[in-house]
Design an enzyme around this catalytic site. Structure first.
Site, PDB file in Angstrom:
ATOM      1  N   GLU A 155       0.728  -1.299  -0.159  1.00 53.40           N
ATOM      2  CA  GLU A 155       0.113   0.032  -0.093  1.00 53.40           C
ATOM      3  C   GLU A 155       0.760   1.240  -0.197  1.00 53.40           C
ATOM      4  O   GLU A 155       0.455   2.090   0.691  1.00 53.40           O
ATOM      5  CB  GLU A 155      -0.928   0.062   1.247  1.00 53.40           C
ATOM      6  CG  GLU A 155      -1.839  -1.089   0.969  1.00 53.40           C
ATOM      7  CD  GLU A 155      -2.905  -1.257   2.499  1.00 53.40           C
ATOM      8  OE1 GLU A 155      -2.838  -0.377   3.140  1.00 53.40           O
ATOM      9  OE2 GLU A 155      -3.520  -2.399   2.381  1.00 53.40           O
TER      10      GLU A 155
ATOM     11  N   ASN B   4       1.983  -5.325  -3.055  1.00 53.25           N
ATOM     12  CA  ASN B   4       0.327  -5.559  -2.872  1.00 53.25           C
ATOM     13  C   ASN B   4      -0.308  -4.383  -2.293  1.00 53.25           C
ATOM     14  O   ASN B   4      -0.022  -3.604  -1.692  1.00 53.25           O
ATOM     15  CB  ASN B   4       0.573  -6.606  -1.491  1.00 53.25           C
ATOM     16  CG  ASN B   4      -0.746  -7.121  -1.226  1.00 53.25           C
ATOM     17  OD1 ASN B   4      -1.435  -7.962  -1.955  1.00 53.25           O
ATOM     18  ND2 ASN B   4      -1.094  -7.114   0.079  1.00 53.25           N
TER      19      ASN B   4
ATOM     20  N   HIS C  91     -10.737  -5.820  -2.182  1.00 54.09           N
ATOM     21  CA  HIS C  91     -11.570  -5.537  -1.228  1.00 54.09           C
ATOM     22  C   HIS C  91     -12.593  -4.644  -1.901  1.00 54.09           C
ATOM     23  O   HIS C  91     -12.474  -3.623  -1.993  1.00 54.09           O
ATOM     24  CB  HIS C  91     -10.944  -4.643   0.067  1.00 54.09           C
ATOM     25  CG  HIS C  91      -9.935  -5.583   0.887  1.00 54.09           C
ATOM     26  ND1 HIS C  91     -10.245  -6.656   1.633  1.00 54.09           N
ATOM     27  CD2 HIS C  91      -8.696  -5.226   1.042  1.00 54.09           C
ATOM     28  CE1 HIS C  91      -9.222  -7.140   2.107  1.00 54.09           C
ATOM     29  NE2 HIS C  91      -8.178  -6.213   1.875  1.00 54.09           N
TER      30      HIS C  91
ATOM     31  N   GLU D 266      -6.435 -10.747  -1.214  1.00 54.56           N
ATOM     32  CA  GLU D 266      -7.204 -10.436   0.219  1.00 54.56           C
ATOM     33  C   GLU D 266      -8.640 -10.286  -0.308  1.00 54.56           C
ATOM     34  O   GLU D 266      -9.376  -9.471   0.412  1.00 54.56           O
ATOM     35  CB  GLU D 266      -6.692  -9.051   0.792  1.00 54.56           C
ATOM     36  CG  GLU D 266      -5.244  -9.124   1.075  1.00 54.56           C
ATOM     37  CD  GLU D 266      -4.924  -7.853   1.855  1.00 54.56           C
ATOM     38  OE1 GLU D 266      -5.762  -7.228   2.473  1.00 54.56           O
ATOM     39  OE2 GLU D 266      -3.483  -7.901   2.085  1.00 54.56           O
TER      40      GLU D 266
ATOM     41  N   ASP E 233     -12.214  -9.826  -0.533  1.00 53.44           N
ATOM     42  CA  ASP E 233     -13.785 -10.023   0.200  1.00 53.44           C
ATOM     43  C   ASP E 233     -14.650  -8.876  -0.789  1.00 53.44           C
ATOM     44  O   ASP E 233     -14.165  -8.064  -1.239  1.00 53.44           O
ATOM     45  CB  ASP E 233     -13.822  -9.559   1.538  1.00 53.44           C
ATOM     46  CG  ASP E 233     -12.957  -8.554   1.867  1.00 53.44           C
ATOM     47  OD1 ASP E 233     -12.787  -7.417   1.135  1.00 53.44           O
ATOM     48  OD2 ASP E 233     -12.460  -8.523   3.125  1.00 53.44           O
TER      49      ASP E 233
HETATM   50  O1  9MR Z   1      -7.802  -7.965   8.519  1.00 55.02           O
HETATM   51  C1  9MR Z   1      -6.747  -7.191   8.997  1.00 55.02           C
HETATM   52  C2  9MR Z   1      -7.281  -6.418  10.486  1.00 55.02           C
HETATM   53  O2  9MR Z   1      -7.578  -7.601  11.488  1.00 55.02           O
HETATM   54  C3  9MR Z   1      -6.508  -5.352  11.156  1.00 55.02           C
HETATM   55  O3  9MR Z   1      -7.061  -4.715  12.196  1.00 55.02           O
HETATM   56  C4  9MR Z   1      -6.176  -4.469  10.116  1.00 55.02           C
HETATM   57  C5  9MR Z   1      -5.312  -3.276  10.461  1.00 55.02           C
HETATM   58  O4  9MR Z   1      -4.450  -2.441   9.540  1.00 55.02           O
HETATM   59  O5  9MR Z   1      -5.495  -4.993   8.816  1.00 55.02           O
HETATM   60  C6  9MR Z   1      -6.199  -5.802   8.204  1.00 55.02           C
HETATM   61  O6  9MR Z   1      -5.820  -6.613   7.089  1.00 55.02           O
HETATM   62  C7  9MR Z   1      -5.367  -5.612   5.985  1.00 55.02           C
HETATM   63  C8  9MR Z   1      -4.041  -6.191   5.390  1.00 55.02           C
HETATM   64  O7  9MR Z   1      -2.981  -6.447   6.447  1.00 55.02           O
HETATM   65  C9  9MR Z   1      -3.443  -5.246   4.388  1.00 55.02           C
HETATM   66  N1  9MR Z   1      -4.693  -4.682   3.442  1.00 55.02           N
HETATM   67  C10 9MR Z   1      -5.832  -4.169   3.952  1.00 55.02           C
HETATM   68  C11 9MR Z   1      -6.369  -5.535   5.130  1.00 55.02           C
HETATM   69  C12 9MR Z   1      -7.702  -4.945   5.554  1.00 55.02           C
HETATM   70  O8  9MR Z   1      -7.666  -4.016   6.161  1.00 55.02           O
END
Ligand code: 9MR
Length: 418
Positions: free
Chosen positions: A149, A190, A226, A256, A258
Site C-alpha cells: 500500500e 500488494n 476488497h 485479500e 472479500d
Molecule cells: O484484517 C486485518 C485487521 O484485522 C487489522 O485490524 C487491520 C489493521 O490494519 O489489517 C487488516 O488487514 C489488512 C491487510 O493487512 C492489508 N490490506 C488491508 C487489510 C484490511 O484492512
C-alpha cells in the site's frame, strides 16, 4: 425404476462436491487460499477444521501475525509467536504459505513511524527488520508481500515515514534487501483498489516501472480486491487490469479478496449478486496467464475486518457466520469447476470475453465434476501436471513433471511443477 425416473436421474444435475483448492488447481491456478485470523485460530475448533482442509484452502496467509508491530514492536526484539500460528498451521496441513507483510505504513510501531531518521539510519532499521523476519520464515513462504500500500487512494505516493525519508528510492531498496535476505521466495507489491483501473492503478504501474528501471527484483503484484457487491468490475475489465501488470513480466494474484454488502442484512438477490461478483473476480484470474491464485481475506462472516472498519456493511465472505456455505461459495466452485473440466484451463483471450465458462448461475447451470480423490495429484501417470504437487514431506505422489515444467522447491512440505 420407471423409465422417466431413470431419465430424470440421468439428467439430474451432479452437485459440485469438489472443494475450492482442488478445483482451482485442476483449473490451472496454483492455489485457492484464505487468511487465518490468529485469535479465532486459538479458540474456535470448527473454524479451524474447515480452514485446515487443504482440499478447500491450499494456501494460508496470516491476517496480522507477521506485520511489523507483531514481529518487532520494540527495536531489535523479534517475536514470532503470532506469525508462527499461520506457518505452523500451513506446515501441519500441507498448505502453501503467503507471507504478509514487511514494509507498510500501517501496523507500524511508533518507534519507526515517529522516529527521526535519515537515509542511512532508516536503511539500517529496514534491513534489520527484513533480514530477521525473512530469515525466520526462510523456506516457508511461497510469496512475500515486501511492500504494501505505498500508493494513496488519490493516485499519489503515500506520505509515509519511508516516503518522507527516501522519496521513491525506497521502492527498489526494499526489494533489493528482500532478495538478499531470501533469494527463493517470490517478491510482491500488494495493494487495494487496483481493480478499478483508475489513478491508483496508473501510479502503481509507475511504481513497478521505477523498481524495474532500478533493476530491483519485483516478481509479482497482489490485487487485494476488497470490493463491494454491485460495483465490482466485470470479468473482462478485471482481466484487462491484471494484464497491465503481467505485460510488465510479473505474476499477479488476488491476495485479500472479500466483497462486502452495503445494505445489511443482504436479501437473496443481493447474495446472488455477490456470487456473480465473486465469480467474475475468480474468472478473471482464470483468464489471465500468470494469475497464480486467489486468496480470500478470511472465509467466514463470523470473523471479518469489514464490519469493524465500515460500520453497517458486512457479510463479505464465502461462508456465513454459522460456517455455512453461501451462494458466493457455489458461484466460485462453479466457475472453477467449469474451468477445471474445460479442455484448456487457462486460455489467452485476445478480445473481450463473454466466456465459454459460465461466470455464475450455479443453481441453474450445474457443473459435472469428476470425483477428485487426491488433490493436486495428476489425473494419471507418474508425472504431475503444471502447478501439481511433485514433492514435499509426506508426499507419495509423482516427483516428475510433464514437459516443459520442472519440479520446483516451494517449502519443505511442498514442491510444485512450474
Ligand atoms: O484484517 C486485518 C485487521 O484485522 C487489522 O485490524 C487491520 C489493521 O490494519 O489489517 C487488516 O488487514 C489488512 C491487510 O493487512 C492489508 N490490506 C488491508 C487489510 C484490511 O484492512
Amino acid at each position: 425404476m420407471h423409465t422417466t425416473g431413470l431419465l430424470a436421474a440421468l439428467l439430474a444435475p451432479v452437485v459440485v462436491s469438489a472443494q475450492l483448492h482442488e478445483l482451482a488447481v485442476k483449473a490451472g491456478l496454483q492455489y485457492f487460499g484464505t487468511c487465518i485470523g490468529e485469535s479465532a485460530s486459538q479458540s474456535d475448533t470448527a473454524y479451524m477444521n474447515i480452514l485446515s482442509d487443504k482440499r478447500e484452502f491450499g494456501q494460508l496467509v496470516p491476517e496480522n501475525g507477521q506485520k511489523w508491530d507483531a514481529t518487532e514492536g520494540t527495536r531489535g526484539r523479534f517475536t514470532y509467536t503470532q506469525g508462527d500460528i499461520s506457518a505452523s498451521a500451513a506446515r501441519r496441513n500441507g498448505q502453501l504459505l503467503r507471507c504478509h507483510t514487511l514494509v507498510w505504513h500501517s501496523q507500524l510501531p511508533n518507534w519507526v513511524a515517529s522516529g527521526s531518521w535519515n537515509r542511512q539510519t532508516l536503511t539500517e532499521v529496514i534491513e534489520s527488520h527484513i533480514n530477521n523476519v525473512m530469515d525466520h520464515y526462510r523456506g516457508q513462504c511461497l510469496h512475500w508481500d515486501v511492500l504494501n500500500e505505498a500508493v494513496d487512494d488519490n493516485g499519489s505516493y503515500r506520505n509515509s515515514v519511508f516516503y518522507r525519508v527516501f522519496g521513491t528510492d525506497y521502492f527498489p531498496l526494499v526489494f533489493n534487501l528482500a532478495k538478499k535476505a531470501d533469494p527463493v521466495t517470490k517478491l510482491y507489491y500488494n495493494d487495494y483498489n487496483l481493480e478499478y483501473n483508475g489513478a491508483k492503478t496508473e501510479k502503481t504501474v509507475e511504481l513497478v516501472k521505477i523498481i524495474q528501471a532500478a533493476k530491483a527484483p519485483i516478481e509479482g503484484v497482489g490485487f487485494q480486491a476488497h470490493l463491494i457487491v454491485g460495483t465490482t468490475p466485470n470479468r473482462a475489465q478485471l482481466a484487462t487490469v491484471l494484464r497491465r501488470f503481467t505485460s510488465l513480466n510479473l505474476d499477479v494474484a488476488y491476495t485479500e479478496l472479500d466483497i462486502r454488502h452495503e445494505t445489511m442484512p443482504p436479501n437473496s438477490q443481493a447474495l446472488s449478486r455477490q456470487g456473480t461478483d465473486y465469480a467474475n473476480v475468480v474468472g478473471s484470474c482464470l483468464d489471465v496467464d500468470r494469475c497464480v491464485g486467489v486468496t480470500v481475506w478470511g472465509y467466514t462472516d463470523k470473523y471479518s475486518w469489514v464490519p469493524g472498519t465500515f460500520p453497517g456493511t458486512g457479510a463479505a465472505l464465502l461462508y456465513d457466520d454459522q460456517l455455512r456455505k453461501k451462494a458466493a461459495w457455489t458461484s466460485v466452485s462453479s466457475v472453477l469447476a467449469a474451468a477445471a473440466t474445460g479442455s484448456n484451463p487457462n486460455p489467452q483471450p485476445t478480445t473481450i470475453i463473454t466466456t465459454t465458462r459460465p461466470a455464475t448461475t450455479p443453481t441453474s447451470t450445474p457443473v459435472v465434476v469428476e470425483p477428485t480423490p487426491t488433490p493436486s495429484s495428476p489425473a494419471s501417470g507418474s508425472e504431475a501436471q503444471r502447478w501439481g504437487q511433485c514433492g514435499g514431506q509426506g508426499w507419495s505422489g509423482p516427483t516428475r513433471c510433464v514437459a516443459p515444467y520442472t519440479c520446483t522447491y516451494g517449502n519443505p512440505w511442498y514442491s510444485q511443477c512450474l
